[in-house]
Design an enzyme around this catalytic site. Structure first.
Site, mmCIF file in Angstrom:
data_model
loop_
_atom_site.group_PDB
_atom_site.id
_atom_site.type_symbol
_atom_site.label_atom_id
_atom_site.label_comp_id
_atom_site.label_asym_id
_atom_site.label_seq_id
_atom_site.Cartn_x
_atom_site.Cartn_y
_atom_site.Cartn_z
ATOM 1 N N ALA A 174 -15.122 1.259 -50.634
ATOM 2 C CA ALA A 174 -15.835 2.024 -51.826
ATOM 3 C C ALA A 174 -16.315 3.427 -51.232
ATOM 4 O O ALA A 174 -16.962 4.093 -52.014
ATOM 5 C CB ALA A 174 -17.390 1.389 -51.898
ATOM 6 N N ALA A 175 -15.333 4.235 -50.585
ATOM 7 C CA ALA A 175 -15.826 5.509 -50.107
ATOM 8 C C ALA A 175 -15.138 6.388 -51.512
ATOM 9 O O ALA A 175 -16.060 7.219 -51.855
ATOM 10 C CB ALA A 175 -14.634 5.880 -49.099
ATOM 11 N N GLY A 176 -14.112 5.977 -52.109
ATOM 12 C CA GLY A 176 -13.603 6.733 -53.242
ATOM 13 C C GLY A 176 -14.566 6.270 -54.529
ATOM 14 O O GLY A 176 -14.829 7.472 -55.129
ATOM 15 N N ASP A 177 -15.185 5.343 -54.627
ATOM 16 C CA ASP A 177 -16.154 4.689 -55.232
ATOM 17 C C ASP A 177 -17.481 5.642 -55.291
ATOM 18 O O ASP A 177 -18.167 6.342 -56.202
ATOM 19 C CB ASP A 177 -16.606 3.309 -55.568
ATOM 20 C CG ASP A 177 -15.281 2.719 -55.829
ATOM 21 O OD1 ASP A 177 -14.208 3.152 -56.657
ATOM 22 O OD2 ASP A 177 -15.395 1.437 -55.498
#
Length: 309
Positions: free
Chosen positions: A257-260
């Site tokens: 979820a880093a990109g999210d």
């Protein structure tokens, strides 16, 4: 920076999954059985993650998608509502179960993910039409590729017709996007693997990310932001030469979820009129905090944590 008094509106069209997360010393090889050392069940899905990120990072958020009529669906809906997210456009399937994601995270904080779409596969162009008001209320509209392509195309077209700022996170990407999608998108935001799939070019360094961003802009994308993990972000904005934004240095625990988190933070800032370069830096700080924590939505920080970082 955005303030609580000047909150923009973000509408997210996308997936909601229940994430089943196992931690293991390393990712298994084909045919191999590994002993894991932890398990958790947490809310996820790119759409849900990005909606939660945008809400925690300062935006008023609406979620458009579909969950199943099951315990997972009820839990995901309740979780979004607890974040203050408007779920009026979140439908419930009478037939399909809520989507799930099977995630393995290794001790080096890398992950491997298998998604079973379930009710996410029932999002259709008619779904977008039924909930056009949710797009009309937004400053920024976010889409990904975990719902059917026809629904994504419809959402992009409606958002463009309504004059909204349109973000597409092309994930997962198996190849180039349809050419008629690109004019509908203001910000195309792939990671390094997705940028490679979209262009056929290797993307393992900032220099290669710049080449991929140029190729995507040449193909018709207005603005391209390629996220490259710990190496930061490369942004090709308008006609300017691609710029490299270095990532904050942190000790990663889980990159899920880093990109999210980055996309939700960027959208929240853009929705209230923040300059895109400042929005990128804010979103990078938010993503850097998220990788220091385990899980998808549990790892996403609040705006106050990012402003104080």
């Amino acid at each position: 920076m955005a303030t609580n008094e000047a909150r923009g509106h973000v509408t997210v069209i996308g997936s909601l999954n229940m994430d089943l997360v196992a931690r293991a010393p390393r990712l298994p090889q084909p045919g191999e059985t590994l002993a894991g050392h932890a398990f958790a069940q947490v809310a996820g899905g790119k759409g849900g993650n990005q909606a939660v990120a945008a809400a925690r990072l300062g935006a008023q958020v609406a979620m458009l998608g579909c969950v199943g009529a099951d315990a997972n669906g009820a839990q995901l809906r309740a979780g979004l509502e607890a974040e203050g997210i408007d779920c009026a456009a979140l439908e419930t399937s009478a037939a399909a179960p809520t989507g799930v994601a099977l995630i393995i995270v290794d001790d080096g904080s890398q992950n491997a993910i298998v998604i079973v779409a379930g009710s996410n596969g029932e999002v259709a162009p008619d779904t977008i039409s039924r909930h056009e008001a949710a797009l009309a209320a937004a400053n920024v509209v976010i889409c990904q590729l975990e719902t059917p392509p026809a629904a994504v195309r419809a959402a992009l077209a409606v958002a463009r017709r309504l004059g909204k700022t349109v973000i597409l996170n092309p994930a997962p990407a198996a190849g180039p996007l349809p050419a008629d999608w690109l004019p509908l998108i203001d910000y195309l935001i792939p990671n390094e693997l997705e940028a490679a799939a979209l262009t056929g070019l290797p993307v393992t360094s900032p220099q290669e990310a710049q080449a991929a961003a140029r190729a995507l802009r040449h193909a018709g994308a207005r603005n391209v932001i390629v996220t490259i993990g710990a190496q930061g972000v490369v942004a090709a904005l308008g006609d300017a030469e691609p710029q490299h934004f270095e990532a904050p240095r942190v000790k990663a625990v889980d990159t899920t979820a880093a990109g999210d988190t980055f996309i939700g933070g960027l959208a929240a800032q853009l929705a209230c009129g923040v300059d895109v370069a400042d929005a990128i830096r804010f979103a990078q700080r938010a993503a850097a905090i998220s990788v220091t924590r385990a899980g998808a939505q549990p790892s996403i920080p609040a705006r106050a944590e990012v402003v104080g970082a």
